[in-house]
Design a protein around this motif. Structure first.
Motif, mmCIF file in Angstrom:
data_model
loop_
_atom_site.group_PDB
_atom_site.id
_atom_site.type_symbol
_atom_site.label_atom_id
_atom_site.label_comp_id
_atom_site.label_asym_id
_atom_site.label_seq_id
_atom_site.Cartn_x
_atom_site.Cartn_y
_atom_site.Cartn_z
ATOM 1 N N GLY A 98 0.821 -1.214 0.000
ATOM 2 C CA GLY A 98 0.000 0.000 0.000
ATOM 3 C C GLY A 98 0.848 1.256 0.000
ATOM 4 O O GLY A 98 0.556 2.223 -0.722
ATOM 5 N N ALA A 99 1.915 1.252 0.809
ATOM 6 C CA ALA A 99 2.791 2.430 0.888
ATOM 7 C C ALA A 99 3.494 2.674 -0.448
ATOM 8 O O ALA A 99 3.547 3.807 -0.937
ATOM 9 C CB ALA A 99 3.817 2.237 2.007
ATOM 10 N N VAL A 100 4.013 1.598 -1.037
ATOM 11 C CA VAL A 100 4.744 1.748 -2.303
ATOM 12 C C VAL A 100 3.807 2.215 -3.413
ATOM 13 O O VAL A 100 4.115 3.173 -4.148
ATOM 14 C CB VAL A 100 5.432 0.411 -2.692
ATOM 15 N N VAL A 101 2.649 1.556 -3.519
ATOM 16 C CA VAL A 101 1.697 1.940 -4.576
ATOM 17 C C VAL A 101 1.178 3.357 -4.330
ATOM 18 O O VAL A 101 1.089 4.174 -5.259
ATOM 19 C CB VAL A 101 0.528 0.935 -4.662
ATOM 20 N N GLY A 102 0.879 3.666 -3.050
ATOM 21 C CA GLY A 102 0.371 5.000 -2.716
ATOM 22 C C GLY A 102 1.362 6.098 -3.050
ATOM 23 O O GLY A 102 0.975 7.212 -3.425
ATOM 24 N N LEU A 103 2.646 5.813 -2.914
ATOM 25 C CA LEU A 103 3.672 6.808 -3.226
ATOM 26 C C LEU A 103 3.961 6.866 -4.728
ATOM 27 O O LEU A 103 4.121 7.941 -5.301
ATOM 28 C CB LEU A 103 4.973 6.472 -2.484
ATOM 29 N N ALA A 118 -6.853 8.809 -5.146
ATOM 30 C CA ALA A 118 -6.200 8.554 -3.865
ATOM 31 C C ALA A 118 -6.460 7.147 -3.336
ATOM 32 O O ALA A 118 -5.752 6.667 -2.451
ATOM 33 C CB ALA A 118 -6.685 9.580 -2.837
ATOM 34 N N ALA A 119 -7.471 6.473 -3.878
ATOM 35 C CA ALA A 119 -7.821 5.144 -3.361
ATOM 36 C C ALA A 119 -6.873 4.051 -3.832
ATOM 37 O O ALA A 119 -6.932 2.925 -3.331
ATOM 38 C CB ALA A 119 -9.253 4.794 -3.752
ATOM 39 N N ALA A 120 -5.977 4.364 -4.783
ATOM 40 C CA ALA A 120 -5.119 3.320 -5.373
ATOM 41 C C ALA A 120 -4.298 2.598 -4.298
ATOM 42 O O ALA A 120 -4.247 1.361 -4.269
ATOM 43 C CB ALA A 120 -4.197 3.935 -6.421
ATOM 44 N N GLY A 121 -3.662 3.378 -3.425
ATOM 45 C CA GLY A 121 -2.836 2.776 -2.371
ATOM 46 C C GLY A 121 -3.653 1.921 -1.427
ATOM 47 O O GLY A 121 -3.240 0.821 -1.043
ATOM 48 N N PHE A 122 -4.857 2.431 -1.079
ATOM 49 C CA PHE A 122 -5.708 1.688 -0.153
ATOM 50 C C PHE A 122 -6.168 0.366 -0.767
ATOM 51 O O PHE A 122 -6.123 -0.690 -0.122
ATOM 52 C CB PHE A 122 -6.926 2.540 0.234
ATOM 53 N N MET A 125 -3.340 -2.019 -0.856
ATOM 54 C CA MET A 125 -3.068 -2.522 0.494
ATOM 55 C C MET A 125 -4.049 -3.637 0.871
ATOM 56 O O MET A 125 -3.651 -4.707 1.363
ATOM 57 C CB MET A 125 -3.172 -1.381 1.508
ATOM 58 N N MET A 126 -5.352 -3.402 0.612
ATOM 59 C CA MET A 126 -6.358 -4.396 0.990
ATOM 60 C C MET A 126 -6.193 -5.685 0.187
ATOM 61 O O MET A 126 -6.309 -6.798 0.729
ATOM 62 C CB MET A 126 -7.771 -3.825 0.793
ATOM 63 N N LEU A 127 -5.916 -5.532 -1.113
ATOM 64 C CA LEU A 127 -5.744 -6.722 -1.955
ATOM 65 C C LEU A 127 -4.510 -7.518 -1.515
ATOM 66 O O LEU A 127 -4.552 -8.744 -1.414
ATOM 67 C CB LEU A 127 -5.626 -6.325 -3.433
ATOM 68 N N ALA A 128 -3.412 -6.803 -1.242
ATOM 69 C CA ALA A 128 -2.179 -7.486 -0.829
ATOM 70 C C ALA A 128 -2.370 -8.167 0.517
ATOM 71 O O ALA A 128 -1.905 -9.297 0.736
ATOM 72 C CB ALA A 128 -1.027 -6.481 -0.765
ATOM 73 N N TRP A 129 -3.075 -7.511 1.436
ATOM 74 C CA TRP A 129 -3.345 -8.098 2.757
ATOM 75 C C TRP A 129 -4.184 -9.368 2.617
ATOM 76 O O TRP A 129 -3.877 -10.409 3.208
ATOM 77 C CB TRP A 129 -4.062 -7.073 3.639
ATOM 78 N N GLY A 130 -5.249 -9.286 1.809
ATOM 79 C CA GLY A 130 -6.098 -10.456 1.615
ATOM 80 C C GLY A 130 -5.344 -11.616 0.980
ATOM 81 O O GLY A 130 -5.452 -12.766 1.424
ATOM 82 N N LEU A 131 -4.570 -11.297 -0.047
ATOM 83 C CA LEU A 131 -3.814 -12.344 -0.746
ATOM 84 C C LEU A 131 -2.755 -12.958 0.179
ATOM 85 O O LEU A 131 -2.594 -14.186 0.227
ATOM 86 C CB LEU A 131 -3.150 -11.758 -1.998
ATOM 87 N N ALA A 132 -2.065 -12.110 0.932
ATOM 88 C CA ALA A 132 -1.025 -12.614 1.842
ATOM 89 C C ALA A 132 -1.636 -13.459 2.965
ATOM 90 O O ALA A 132 -1.038 -14.446 3.396
ATOM 91 C CB ALA A 132 -0.217 -11.457 2.420
#
Lengths: 144, 63
Positions: A98-103, A118-122, A125-132
């Motif tokens: 999320g931080a990398v994509v958001g930046l 602005a929602a791209a990072g969020f 983050m949610m997709l990466a969290w769910g997948l992980a």
């Protein structure tokens, strides 16, 4: 002694309390996401609505977000050490992505990438969290 | 880390679910420890040892 295969998320794998807390947190999460979509539409097309409606939608959304965080914390506090470890790893992955994509994504947008706002990072983050979380649960399953 | 959890559990004719309930963890955790995918924390290792009436080093050995 042969054991039945593990079925992640089911009560024969997690304790009943863990499964209940996980279900509760997921229900709050999906309800909040649905309300976010509703609140976004309400704010975007507020022209024909009474003035208090968008404010009310945002207030309810914030209340549900707080409830979701509380439900997730209750799940984490009650979960056993392996589940906490899987979730900690998944949160780290989600936060990092999320931080990398958001930046980085706003910079890519200026170079012509599709505009996600602005929602791209969020969302990342949610997709990466769910997948992980999903991959983490599978990493420790199997071979029973 | 190697462990004898599966053998010890089988000797007592406990299912993974039974052992998990005795230890206060999920069956996923018991399964992951038995298959060597997860090394338990020290408090959980002590709980396991107490449940089997053994010392930690009689259940867990470094590879």
């Amino acid at each position: 002694m042969s054991e039945p295969p593990l079925r992640p998320g089911c009560e024969d794998v997690a304790s009943p309390a863990d499964a209940r807390n996980r279900r509760r947190a997921n229900v709050w999460l999906f309800a909040t996401m649905a309300l976010y979509l509703g609140a976004s539409a309400t704010v975007r097309w507020r022209a024909g609505l009474p003035a208090f409606v968008p404010w009310a939608a945002i207030t309810v959304l914030l209340g549900m977000a707080v409830a979701t965080v509380r439900a997730y914390r209750r799940f984490l506090r009650g979960a056993d050490e392996l589940v906490r470890r899987i979730q900690t790893d998944a949160l780290a992955v989600g936060f990092s992505v999320g931080a990398v994509v958001g930046l980085a994504y706003p910079l890519l947008e200026t170079l012509g990438a599709p505009r996600l706002g602005a929602a791209a990072g969020f969302v990342a983050m949610m997709l990466a969290w769910g997948l992980a979380s999903w991959l983490g649960a599978r990493r420790y399953d199997g071979g029973s | 880390m190697n462990n004898r959890l599966r053998v010890l559990r089988a000797e007592r004719r406990w299912s993974q679910a039974e052992l998990a309930a005795r230890l206060g963890v999920s069956r996923q955790t018991v399964n992951a420890i038995e298959t060597g995918r997860y090394d338990p924390s020290l408090p959980l290792a002590f709980t396991i040892a107490r449940e089997f009436g053994l010392k930690i080093e009689e259940i867990f050995q470094p590879e």
